[in-house]
Write a protein that holds these residues in place. Structure first.
Motif, PDB file in Angstrom:
ATOM      1  N   GLN A 124     -24.625  -5.976   4.777  1.00  0.00           N
ATOM      2  CA  GLN A 124     -24.222  -4.960   5.745  1.00  0.00           C
ATOM      3  C   GLN A 124     -23.542  -3.793   5.038  1.00  0.00           C
ATOM      4  O   GLN A 124     -23.769  -2.635   5.388  1.00  0.00           O
ATOM      5  CB  GLN A 124     -23.281  -5.566   6.789  1.00  0.00           C
ATOM      6  N   ARG A 125     -22.732  -4.095   4.046  1.00  0.00           N
ATOM      7  CA  ARG A 125     -22.068  -3.023   3.299  1.00  0.00           C
ATOM      8  C   ARG A 125     -23.105  -2.129   2.609  1.00  0.00           C
ATOM      9  O   ARG A 125     -22.965  -0.908   2.591  1.00  0.00           O
ATOM     10  CB  ARG A 125     -21.109  -3.623   2.272  1.00  0.00           C
ATOM     11  N   ALA A 126     -24.140  -2.741   2.058  1.00  0.00           N
ATOM     12  CA  ALA A 126     -25.188  -1.956   1.404  1.00  0.00           C
ATOM     13  C   ALA A 126     -25.904  -1.046   2.398  1.00  0.00           C
ATOM     14  O   ALA A 126     -26.236   0.104   2.086  1.00  0.00           O
ATOM     15  CB  ALA A 126     -26.192  -2.892   0.715  1.00  0.00           C
ATOM     16  N   ILE A 127     -26.124  -1.550   3.615  1.00  0.00           N
ATOM     17  CA  ILE A 127     -26.763  -0.737   4.656  1.00  0.00           C
ATOM     18  C   ILE A 127     -25.882   0.456   5.007  1.00  0.00           C
ATOM     19  O   ILE A 127     -26.366   1.596   5.102  1.00  0.00           O
ATOM     20  CB  ILE A 127     -27.033  -1.605   5.909  1.00  0.00           C
ATOM     21  N   GLU A 128     -24.597   0.213   5.184  1.00  0.00           N
ATOM     22  CA  GLU A 128     -23.687   1.288   5.567  1.00  0.00           C
ATOM     23  C   GLU A 128     -23.520   2.300   4.430  1.00  0.00           C
ATOM     24  O   GLU A 128     -23.414   3.506   4.670  1.00  0.00           O
ATOM     25  CB  GLU A 128     -22.349   0.700   6.008  1.00  0.00           C
ATOM     26  N   TRP A 129     -23.489   1.821   3.195  1.00  0.00           N
ATOM     27  CA  TRP A 129     -23.408   2.719   2.053  1.00  0.00           C
ATOM     28  C   TRP A 129     -24.621   3.660   2.035  1.00  0.00           C
ATOM     29  O   TRP A 129     -24.469   4.868   1.850  1.00  0.00           O
ATOM     30  CB  TRP A 129     -23.337   1.906   0.762  1.00  0.00           C
ATOM     31  N   GLU A 130     -25.795   3.096   2.247  1.00  0.00           N
ATOM     32  CA  GLU A 130     -27.000   3.916   2.224  1.00  0.00           C
ATOM     33  C   GLU A 130     -26.993   4.929   3.374  1.00  0.00           C
ATOM     34  O   GLU A 130     -27.440   6.083   3.195  1.00  0.00           O
ATOM     35  CB  GLU A 130     -28.244   3.037   2.292  1.00  0.00           C
ATOM     36  N   ARG A 131     -26.491   4.552   4.525  1.00  0.00           N
ATOM     37  CA  ARG A 131     -26.375   5.512   5.628  1.00  0.00           C
ATOM     38  C   ARG A 131     -25.450   6.663   5.246  1.00  0.00           C
ATOM     39  O   ARG A 131     -25.748   7.834   5.533  1.00  0.00           O
ATOM     40  CB  ARG A 131     -25.846   4.818   6.881  1.00  0.00           C
ATOM     41  N   ALA A 132     -24.331   6.331   4.618  1.00  0.00           N
ATOM     42  CA  ALA A 132     -23.405   7.382   4.184  1.00  0.00           C
ATOM     43  C   ALA A 132     -24.092   8.314   3.192  1.00  0.00           C
ATOM     44  O   ALA A 132     -23.971   9.541   3.294  1.00  0.00           O
ATOM     45  CB  ALA A 132     -22.153   6.754   3.571  1.00  0.00           C
ATOM     46  N   VAL A 133     -24.814   7.755   2.249  1.00  0.00           N
ATOM     47  CA  VAL A 133     -25.500   8.570   1.239  1.00  0.00           C
ATOM     48  C   VAL A 133     -26.517   9.502   1.892  1.00  0.00           C
ATOM     49  O   VAL A 133     -26.533  10.723   1.639  1.00  0.00           O
ATOM     50  CB  VAL A 133     -26.190   7.653   0.203  1.00  0.00           C
ATOM     51  N   VAL A 134     -27.369   8.961   2.736  1.00  0.00           N
ATOM     52  CA  VAL A 134     -28.437   9.757   3.353  1.00  0.00           C
ATOM     53  C   VAL A 134     -27.850  10.837   4.261  1.00  0.00           C
ATOM     54  O   VAL A 134     -28.250  12.010   4.198  1.00  0.00           O
ATOM     55  CB  VAL A 134     -29.404   8.847   4.136  1.00  0.00           C
ATOM     56  N   ASN A 135     -26.897  10.450   5.104  1.00  0.00           N
ATOM     57  CA  ASN A 135     -26.315  11.423   6.031  1.00  0.00           C
ATOM     58  C   ASN A 135     -25.516  12.497   5.299  1.00  0.00           C
ATOM     59  O   ASN A 135     -25.557  13.681   5.676  1.00  0.00           O
ATOM     60  CB  ASN A 135     -25.440  10.716   7.059  1.00  0.00           C
ATOM     61  N   LEU A 136     -24.792  12.117   4.261  1.00  0.00           N
ATOM     62  CA  LEU A 136     -24.002  13.114   3.533  1.00  0.00           C
ATOM     63  C   LEU A 136     -24.887  14.021   2.677  1.00  0.00           C
ATOM     64  O   LEU A 136     -24.520  15.170   2.428  1.00  0.00           O
ATOM     65  CB  LEU A 136     -22.937  12.428   2.682  1.00  0.00           C
ATOM     66  N   ARG A 137     -26.047  13.539   2.267  1.00  0.00           N
ATOM     67  CA  ARG A 137     -26.973  14.443   1.586  1.00  0.00           C
ATOM     68  C   ARG A 137     -27.447  15.512   2.571  1.00  0.00           C
ATOM     69  O   ARG A 137     -27.548  16.704   2.218  1.00  0.00           O
ATOM     70  CB  ARG A 137     -28.167  13.661   1.028  1.00  0.00           C
ATOM     71  N   THR A 138     -27.690  15.113   3.816  1.00  0.00           N
ATOM     72  CA  THR A 138     -28.038  16.086   4.857  1.00  0.00           C
ATOM     73  C   THR A 138     -26.896  17.070   5.078  1.00  0.00           C
ATOM     74  O   THR A 138     -27.116  18.287   5.210  1.00  0.00           O
ATOM     75  CB  THR A 138     -28.364  15.356   6.172  1.00  0.00           C
ATOM     76  N   VAL A 139     -25.659  16.557   5.121  1.00  0.00           N
ATOM     77  CA  VAL A 139     -24.486  17.412   5.276  1.00  0.00           C
ATOM     78  C   VAL A 139     -24.394  18.407   4.121  1.00  0.00           C
ATOM     79  O   VAL A 139     -24.117  19.594   4.323  1.00  0.00           O
ATOM     80  CB  VAL A 139     -23.207  16.556   5.372  1.00  0.00           C
ATOM     81  N   CYS A 140     -24.620  17.925   2.903  1.00  0.00           N
ATOM     82  CA  CYS A 140     -24.563  18.815   1.741  1.00  0.00           C
ATOM     83  C   CYS A 140     -25.609  19.934   1.834  1.00  0.00           C
ATOM     84  O   CYS A 140     -25.329  21.089   1.484  1.00  0.00           O
ATOM     85  CB  CYS A 140     -24.771  18.013   0.465  1.00  0.00           C
ATOM     86  N   GLU A 141     -26.784  19.586   2.299  1.00  0.00           N
ATOM     87  CA  GLU A 141     -27.831  20.601   2.464  1.00  0.00           C
ATOM     88  C   GLU A 141     -27.411  21.639   3.501  1.00  0.00           C
ATOM     89  O   GLU A 141     -27.617  22.855   3.312  1.00  0.00           O
ATOM     90  CB  GLU A 141     -29.147  19.937   2.857  1.00  0.00           C
ATOM     91  N   SER A 142     -26.795  21.179   4.593  1.00  0.00           N
ATOM     92  CA  SER A 142     -26.317  22.105   5.621  1.00  0.00           C
ATOM     93  C   SER A 142     -25.200  22.986   5.080  1.00  0.00           C
ATOM     94  O   SER A 142     -25.145  24.192   5.371  1.00  0.00           O
ATOM     95  CB  SER A 142     -25.813  21.321   6.836  1.00  0.00           C
TER      96      SER A 142
END
Length: 288
Positions: A124-142
């Motif tokens: 579960q921690r790995a899933i949440e880590w990956e969500r943070a990575v993907v979503n924050l990459r989107t945030v960085c692009e914005s």
């Protein structure tokens, strides 16, 4: 050698949530105390009327730092995709505010919900880590599309089970792999999680773009046992030239006070907190 920094203070020291109608009086007070910057805590973007806030900043010669508030409805790691979407929409609104008010970044622990501290299975921690990575990459692009960066803040173990120290955050930033992902260090959290705060600051290096301070008990700088000499040596070593901003919280708002576990007044009053904190930081920043 004096630190080449500017001193700031958070609106959270006096009020929650911050309303644009408070800007003229509050910013006037902050400027009169000697501060160069105000850290505007955006709990509800709808309360931030840009022309009103901008006029108060300009009238008082203050730089704006924009930081966020990340409750359970703004959780980029949630199993509920709608909560992830709500978090992303909120960050987009804050990025617009930051750009409009002349701030070059948006700061906060935006990778997850504050207070999300649980014992979870590695899968579960790995899933949440990956969500943070993907979503924050989107945030960085914005952010980059607006000419901005983001300043990610580690939280202590009682407030987050995802990112607690500089090593955690550098790992996350490495996985995000976007130049807009930078670091905000809050010395309150560092006092709990970093065995060597000087080394942690040095490790952050050029990625460190914002610094928040208070005492080990969230009180007035200079009145507790925080490692001020170590913090100063670390900032000197990396040539930090940003804002050093007091972040603590008013006990008057019961919801906010409960969220940050402030059960008593931490100073004579909030104005005295800001006045005495500025006096200490001014001497600290010049090495006296």
């Amino acid at each position: 050698m004096a630190l080449n920094v500017r001193l700031g203070v958070s609106t959270w020291l006096w009020t929650s949530p911050f309303h644009a109608e408070e800007a003229a009086v509050l910013f006037g007070k902050i400027a009169s105390l000697g501060y160069n910057a105000v850290e505007i805590a955006v709990e509800d973007p709808a309360l931030i009327d840009i022309p009103t806030v901008k006029a108060a900043l300009e009238a008082n010669g203050l730089e704006a730092i924009i930081c966020g508030a990340f409750g359970p409805t703004r959780d980029l790691t949630s199993d509920d995709e709608q909560l992830q979407r709500t978090g992303l929409d909120y960050i987009e609104a804050c990025l617009d505010i930051a750009r409009a008010l002349g701030s070059r970044f948006f700061a906060g622990p935006m990778y997850s919900a504050v207070g999300k501290a649980r014992m979870v299975a590695p899968a579960q921690r790995a899933i949440e880590w990956e969500r943070a990575v993907v979503n924050l990459r989107t945030v960085c692009e914005s952010a980059a599309a607006r000419g901005l960066e983001i300043a990610l803040e580690p939280l202590n173990r009682f407030e987050s089970d995802l990112i607690n120290n500089v090593d955690d955050l550098l790992h996350l930033i490495g996985d995000i792999n976007h130049p807009a992902a930078k670091i905000c260090l809050d010395m309150f959290h560092m006092n709990i999680e970093e065995p060597d705060p000087e080394a942690a600051i040095v490790k952050s290096g050029e990625k460190l773009i914002h610094v928040q301070v208070s005492e080990n008990y969230r009180g007035t700088p200079g009145t507790g046992n925080a490692s001020w000499d170590a913090y100063r040596r670390g900032l000197e070593a990396i040539g930090y030239q940003g804002v050093v901003s007091i972040e603590s919280f008013t006990p008057e708002n019961q919801e906010l006070a409960a969220a940050v576990c402030i059960w008593r007044n931490l100073a004579e009053n909030q104005d005295a907190f800001a006045r005495d904190g500025y006096a200490f930081l001014k001497k600290w920043s010049v090495g006296n």
